[in-house]
Design an enzyme around this catalytic site. Structure first.
Site, PDB file in Angstrom:
ATOM      1  N   ARG A 165       0.536  -1.574  -0.057  1.00  0.00           N
ATOM      2  CA  ARG A 165      -0.502  -0.103   0.024  1.00  0.00           C
ATOM      3  C   ARG A 165       1.250   1.120   0.452  1.00  0.00           C
ATOM      4  NH1 ARG A 165      -5.544   1.742  -0.243  1.00  0.00           N
ATOM      5  NH2 ARG A 165      -5.319   3.914   1.380  1.00  0.00           N
ATOM      6  N   GLY A 166       0.967   2.159  -1.085  1.00  0.00           N
ATOM      7  CA  GLY A 166       2.046   2.524  -1.402  1.00  0.00           C
ATOM      8  C   GLY A 166       1.913   3.520  -0.717  1.00  0.00           C
ATOM      9  N   ASP A 183       1.455   3.628   2.418  1.00  0.00           N
ATOM     10  CA  ASP A 183       2.106   3.356   4.078  1.00  0.00           C
ATOM     11  C   ASP A 183       3.161   3.042   3.718  1.00  0.00           C
ATOM     12  OD1 ASP A 183      -1.278   3.522   4.944  1.00  0.00           O
ATOM     13  OD2 ASP A 183      -1.160   1.130   5.051  1.00  0.00           O
ATOM     14  N   THR A 184       3.468   2.037   3.020  1.00  0.00           N
ATOM     15  CA  THR A 184       5.232   2.370   3.185  1.00  0.00           C
ATOM     16  C   THR A 184       6.311   2.077   2.336  1.00  0.00           C
ATOM     17  OG1 THR A 184       4.150   0.285   2.226  1.00  0.00           O
ATOM     18  CG2 THR A 184       3.952  -0.245   4.630  1.00  0.00           C
ATOM     19  N   LYS A 185       5.628   2.815   0.383  1.00  0.00           N
ATOM     20  CA  LYS A 185       6.369   3.622  -0.351  1.00  0.00           C
ATOM     21  C   LYS A 185       7.766   3.984   0.066  1.00  0.00           C
ATOM     22  CE  LYS A 185       4.173   4.646  -3.760  1.00  0.00           C
ATOM     23  NZ  LYS A 185       3.886   3.608  -4.411  1.00  0.00           N
ATOM     24  N   GLY A 245       2.631   7.837 -18.720  1.00  0.00           N
ATOM     25  CA  GLY A 245       1.509   6.850 -19.988  1.00  0.00           C
ATOM     26  C   GLY A 245       1.584   5.202 -19.560  1.00  0.00           C
ATOM     27  N   GLU A 248      -3.502  -7.160  -7.309  1.00  0.00           N
ATOM     28  CA  GLU A 248      -1.366  -8.197  -7.056  1.00  0.00           C
ATOM     29  C   GLU A 248      -1.787  -8.996  -6.224  1.00  0.00           C
ATOM     30  OE1 GLU A 248       0.146  -4.366  -6.231  1.00  0.00           O
ATOM     31  OE2 GLU A 248      -0.383  -2.602  -7.856  1.00  0.00           O
TER      32      GLU A 248
END
Length: 176
Positions: free
Chosen positions: A22-23, A25-27, A55, A89
């Site tokens: 989950r970007g 939260d943890t990216k 793109g 995913e």
């Protein structure tokens, strides 16, 4: 302006490891650090913010990354299940029979449940698909990490060791 050439564009290198997370939260923490560390060791991890460019078709690029990877790392966080993208995913990783290493960051496996879709309800087939993948991940041996009190360098080393061990096993299985 870059001149056009008659040769085809360079192909994206194959993806060894797909990092599902989950970007928000943890990216910038667990997923981002793991991507950076694995890249530095010569692997080709897939992390959406690092592996995609403006793109690119979101689903096409992500689905191709999952299908081409050797293993997946699912970084679960408290709001992971709020994201239809995360659940898609994870489901595709499980459906394509990829080996998945769960990393439970600030969340216990028993706390993970499919949340209501923010755009309405999931279809029955989506809900079943997501719940099945989540249950499979919850019953897979993984790593746990407390992002506030945990030792980040120890986490990074433990996660990297787990990834490398699983890659060796998967590659060994491919030979036979």
């Amino acid at each position: 302006m870059v001149p056009r050439s008659s040769s085809s564009p360079p192909l994206q290198p194959p993806c060894d490891i797909f990092i599902n997370h989950r970007g928000i939260d943890t990216k910038k923490t667990a997923a981002g650090l793991l991507h950076y560390h694995l890249s530095g060791l010569g692997f080709s991890p897939f992390l959406d913010s690092k592996s995609m460019k403006p793109g690119d078709s979101l689903y096409d690029k992500i689905n191709a990354g999952i299908r081409s990877c050797k293993i997946g790392v699912a970084v679960f966080s408290p709001r992971y299940c709020d994201s239809p993208f995360c659940l898609h995913e994870l489901s595709l990783l499980m459906e394509t029979k990829k080996r998945v290493i769960p990393v439970f960051c600030d969340v216990k496996p028993s706390e993970l449940r499919v949340s209501k879709n923010p755009n309405g309800n999931y279809s029955k087939s989506e809900l079943e698909r997501y719940e099945k993948a989540l249950e499979e991940a919850k019953f897979t041996v993984g790593l746990t990490f407390d992002t506030i009190n945990g030792d980040w360098s120890e986490f990074l080393q433990t996660a990297t060791d787990a990834v490398i061990e699983n890659l060796i096993e998967v590659e060994g299985d491919e030979i036979y």
